[in-house]
Design an enzyme around this catalytic site. Sequence first.
Site, mmCIF file in Angstrom:
data_model
loop_
_atom_site.group_PDB
_atom_site.id
_atom_site.type_symbol
_atom_site.label_atom_id
_atom_site.label_comp_id
_atom_site.label_asym_id
_atom_site.label_seq_id
_atom_site.Cartn_x
_atom_site.Cartn_y
_atom_site.Cartn_z
ATOM 1 N N ASP A 167 0.966 -1.185 -0.075
ATOM 2 C CA ASP A 167 0.016 -0.126 -0.065
ATOM 3 C C ASP A 167 1.053 1.269 -0.015
ATOM 4 O OD1 ASP A 167 -2.248 1.526 -0.005
ATOM 5 O OD2 ASP A 167 -2.787 1.178 2.100
ATOM 6 N N ARG A 173 -0.075 8.857 -10.159
ATOM 7 C CA ARG A 173 -0.081 7.690 -9.278
ATOM 8 C C ARG A 173 0.520 6.297 -9.848
ATOM 9 N NH1 ARG A 173 -3.780 7.010 -5.346
ATOM 10 N NH2 ARG A 173 -4.173 4.862 -6.146
ATOM 11 N N HIS A 220 3.134 2.642 -8.835
ATOM 12 C CA HIS A 220 2.980 1.352 -9.313
ATOM 13 C C HIS A 220 4.091 0.777 -9.795
ATOM 14 C CE1 HIS A 220 -1.084 1.767 -7.756
ATOM 15 N NE2 HIS A 220 -1.446 2.054 -8.862
ATOM 16 N N LEU A 270 11.183 -21.107 -3.630
ATOM 17 C CA LEU A 270 10.258 -20.039 -2.923
ATOM 18 C C LEU A 270 9.057 -20.300 -3.814
ATOM 19 C CD1 LEU A 270 9.629 -17.427 -1.072
ATOM 20 C CD2 LEU A 270 10.264 -16.318 -3.164
ATOM 21 N N ARG A 293 -5.397 -1.987 8.800
ATOM 22 C CA ARG A 293 -6.399 -2.672 8.558
ATOM 23 C C ARG A 293 -6.263 -3.937 7.411
ATOM 24 N NH1 ARG A 293 -7.848 2.365 6.391
ATOM 25 N NH2 ARG A 293 -7.433 2.482 4.349
HETATM 26 C C1 FPP Z 1 -1.749 0.102 -3.452
HETATM 27 O O1 FPP Z 1 -1.304 1.351 -3.488
HETATM 28 C C2 FPP Z 1 -1.046 -0.793 -4.609
HETATM 29 C C3 FPP Z 1 -1.739 -1.217 -5.553
HETATM 30 C C4 FPP Z 1 -3.168 -1.362 -5.484
HETATM 31 C C5 FPP Z 1 -1.135 -2.102 -6.560
HETATM 32 C C6 FPP Z 1 0.229 -2.837 -6.189
HETATM 33 C C7 FPP Z 1 0.687 -3.484 -7.531
HETATM 34 C C8 FPP Z 1 1.946 -3.489 -7.901
HETATM 35 C C9 FPP Z 1 3.168 -2.809 -7.040
HETATM 36 C C10 FPP Z 1 2.617 -4.213 -9.154
HETATM 37 C C11 FPP Z 1 2.805 -5.647 -8.792
HETATM 38 C C12 FPP Z 1 3.168 -6.579 -9.851
HETATM 39 C C13 FPP Z 1 3.339 -7.701 -9.859
HETATM 40 C C14 FPP Z 1 3.623 -8.597 -11.139
HETATM 41 C C15 FPP Z 1 2.944 -8.452 -8.532
HETATM 42 P P1 FPP Z 1 -2.180 2.529 -3.497
HETATM 43 O O2 FPP Z 1 -2.535 2.819 -5.238
HETATM 44 O O3 FPP Z 1 -3.503 2.059 -2.870
HETATM 45 O O4 FPP Z 1 -1.505 3.489 -2.863
HETATM 46 P P2 FPP Z 1 -2.335 4.834 -2.226
HETATM 47 O O5 FPP Z 1 -2.917 4.105 -0.910
HETATM 48 O O6 FPP Z 1 -1.080 5.823 -1.742
HETATM 49 O O7 FPP Z 1 -3.322 5.611 -3.106
#
Ligand code: FPP
Length: 242
Positions: A18, A31, A35, A129, A195
């Site tokens: 997160d 944003r 990612h 793993l 949470r």
């Molecule tokens: C939460 O941050 C993150 C996500 C919903 C996406 C996470 C996905 C990746 C890092 C890509 C992973 C790739 C693979 C192949 C596993 P948020 O967008 O909710 O952040 P915020 O709370 O600051 O808005």
Amino acid sequence: MANENMTGIPVHVSMIMDGNGRWAKERGKERVYGHFEGVESVRACVEAAVETGVKYLSLYAFSEENWNRPQAEVDTLMGLMVKAMANEMPALDKNGVRFMVIGNRERLSNDLNEVIDSCMAQTASNNVLTLIIFLSYSGKWDILQAAKRMAVEMLENPEKADDLLDMDINGFDRFLATAGIPDPDLIVRTSGECRLSNYLLWQGAYSELLFVDTLWPDFRKEEFRKAVEYYSKRDRRYGKVK
Ligand code: FPP
């Protein structure tokens, strides 16, 4: 799968990734940039998991609720998954990582499902793993689909009704999407939120929980090692007296 791990090293570490959006915003960027950077943290955690002897690493990459995000962000995230899986697979395979995806795959695109199938098949016999990506997943969805599968099995085999009445907690495990995977010893959530957000509700019943302020793109090897160290100091009793 029940997992009463009493050793210092967690068998299964699970991460609620997160804070990607906030990480990007702090830098005045879109944003999605968070990612992209988050994928680097995924790679770092996989390496750290192998180095520390963790056997299962699971990542909450996209929840059922995340489908409600703006379509452009959903599309970018899905495209990122396809690319990241295809790019990372040779290195994962070479290092003995078995790759799995768990979730409601009916909602994923054909492209994504194809790359997932191919990565899972290619790495199926690896055993250093197991890396599990929870994609289009939620804990309530999992419990409901398990209950439905159990109901169908009973309707098709009414003579097994007594088995159902005798079934214990472990018997229900086999209907869950995580059947055969040890329950997580440790669930870590980044970005200061405290949470579970509909994650592993059944499987996390006895997990140690760790909430850290670090945003996911900043969660690298050192943070992973600290989380394992935190776990190794916990006193786990599973409701018993020691
Ligand atoms: C939460 O941050 C993150 C996500 C919903 C996406 C996470 C996905 C990746 C890092 C890509 C992973 C790739 C693979 C192949 C596993 P948020 O967008 O909710 O952040 P915020 O709370 O600051 O808005």
